[in-house]
Motif scaffolding. Sequence first.
Motif, mmCIF file in Angstrom:
data_model
loop_
_atom_site.group_PDB
_atom_site.id
_atom_site.type_symbol
_atom_site.label_atom_id
_atom_site.label_comp_id
_atom_site.label_asym_id
_atom_site.label_seq_id
_atom_site.Cartn_x
_atom_site.Cartn_y
_atom_site.Cartn_z
ATOM 1 N N ILE A 15 0.821 -1.212 0.000
ATOM 2 C CA ILE A 15 0.000 0.000 0.000
ATOM 3 C C ILE A 15 0.860 1.270 0.000
ATOM 4 O O ILE A 15 0.543 2.241 -0.689
ATOM 5 C CB ILE A 15 -0.951 -0.009 1.210
ATOM 6 C CG1 ILE A 15 -1.943 -1.166 1.090
ATOM 7 C CG2 ILE A 15 -1.707 1.315 1.320
ATOM 8 C CD1 ILE A 15 -2.796 -1.373 2.313
ATOM 9 N N ALA A 16 1.958 1.270 0.756
ATOM 10 C CA ALA A 16 2.791 2.472 0.860
ATOM 11 C C ALA A 16 3.398 2.885 -0.488
ATOM 12 O O ALA A 16 3.255 4.045 -0.903
ATOM 13 C CB ALA A 16 3.879 2.271 1.909
ATOM 14 N N PRO A 17 4.084 1.984 -1.220
ATOM 15 C CA PRO A 17 4.604 2.404 -2.536
ATOM 16 C C PRO A 17 3.506 2.702 -3.543
ATOM 17 O O PRO A 17 3.654 3.586 -4.388
ATOM 18 C CB PRO A 17 5.459 1.213 -2.979
ATOM 19 C CG PRO A 17 4.990 0.053 -2.177
ATOM 20 C CD PRO A 17 4.542 0.616 -0.872
ATOM 21 N N PHE A 18 2.402 1.974 -3.462
ATOM 22 C CA PHE A 18 1.255 2.235 -4.334
ATOM 23 C C PHE A 18 0.776 3.672 -4.120
ATOM 24 O O PHE A 18 0.564 4.427 -5.080
ATOM 25 C CB PHE A 18 0.136 1.246 -3.980
ATOM 26 C CG PHE A 18 -0.947 1.121 -5.021
ATOM 27 C CD1 PHE A 18 -1.709 2.199 -5.419
ATOM 28 C CD2 PHE A 18 -1.234 -0.122 -5.586
ATOM 29 C CE1 PHE A 18 -2.722 2.079 -6.360
ATOM 30 C CE2 PHE A 18 -2.238 -0.263 -6.535
ATOM 31 C CZ PHE A 18 -2.986 0.842 -6.917
ATOM 32 N N THR A 19 0.644 4.072 -2.853
ATOM 33 C CA THR A 19 0.170 5.422 -2.532
ATOM 34 C C THR A 19 1.176 6.481 -2.963
ATOM 35 O O THR A 19 0.807 7.516 -3.525
ATOM 36 C CB THR A 19 -0.094 5.546 -1.023
ATOM 37 O OG1 THR A 19 -1.024 4.531 -0.620
ATOM 38 C CG2 THR A 19 -0.660 6.915 -0.678
ATOM 39 N N GLY A 20 2.449 6.231 -2.697
ATOM 40 C CA GLY A 20 3.476 7.202 -3.092
ATOM 41 C C GLY A 20 3.498 7.444 -4.589
ATOM 42 O O GLY A 20 3.580 8.594 -5.050
ATOM 43 N N ALA A 21 3.405 6.363 -5.380
ATOM 44 C CA ALA A 21 3.386 6.513 -6.834
ATOM 45 C C ALA A 21 2.123 7.227 -7.293
ATOM 46 O O ALA A 21 2.148 8.024 -8.244
ATOM 47 C CB ALA A 21 3.479 5.136 -7.494
#
Length: 249
Positions: free
Chosen positions: A202-208
């Motif tokens: 979820i964290a990299p998905f949100t950052g991108a």
Amino acid sequence: MSTLLLALVAGGVVGLCLGALGGGGSVLAVPALIYLLGFSPLAATTASLVIVTATSATALFAHARDGQVRWRTGAIVAAAGLLPAALGGVLAGQLPPALLTAAFAVVAAGAALMLLRPASAREPEGIRGRWPVAAGTGAGLGALTGVLGVGGGFLAVPALVKPVGLRMRAAIGTSLLVITVNSLAALTTRAGTADGLDWAVIAPFTGAAVLGAWDGKRLAAKAQGRTLQRIFAYVLLAVGALMLLDSLL
């Protein structure tokens, strides 16, 4: 392709849609989380709310700087959806996964068809005389946000363009306010379903997605409003058809 790379690519596409179209992020995030990243339907809809809340708030700031947010209209629509969004969030945990998937697909297809309808003569932009329509729209969007884990932008944009009477770019910016508020309201009632979510995805998905939202905003400034509507509609039709087929098999 690694899970991290899939999350980054999917997040970038989701952010691009939210920034350019004022919606469509969740309608793409949910199937991406289910079919590419292995989330269950309930976990995917909860994770989608986290992703879309952060991304839509970022995109809202960018559109507000250009004066493309109608704050009074957005506040009415968002406020009317607060209670339905919270109640819908409670209901979502009681529904079968296949029903959630099918409902998601049908709603996406309906929004696409609304956008593809021929444009009618435009009335002067504004909320005057349309308070009941705006409030009813907000309540419906809030309920769908809570149940389906979507920000509501893929319905908010056509609703703000057609019944409420905003022009496309103003509808895009204003929908982001509605998405942010509705997503936060629904997320508060889903706190119990957040346990066990894969935050490493979820964290990299949100950052991108947040970074993609800035590029999407620049795209919105260059493209014609009607062109954006058609692109948005065809994406919704394709995703809706695939998800409906999956729920029936």
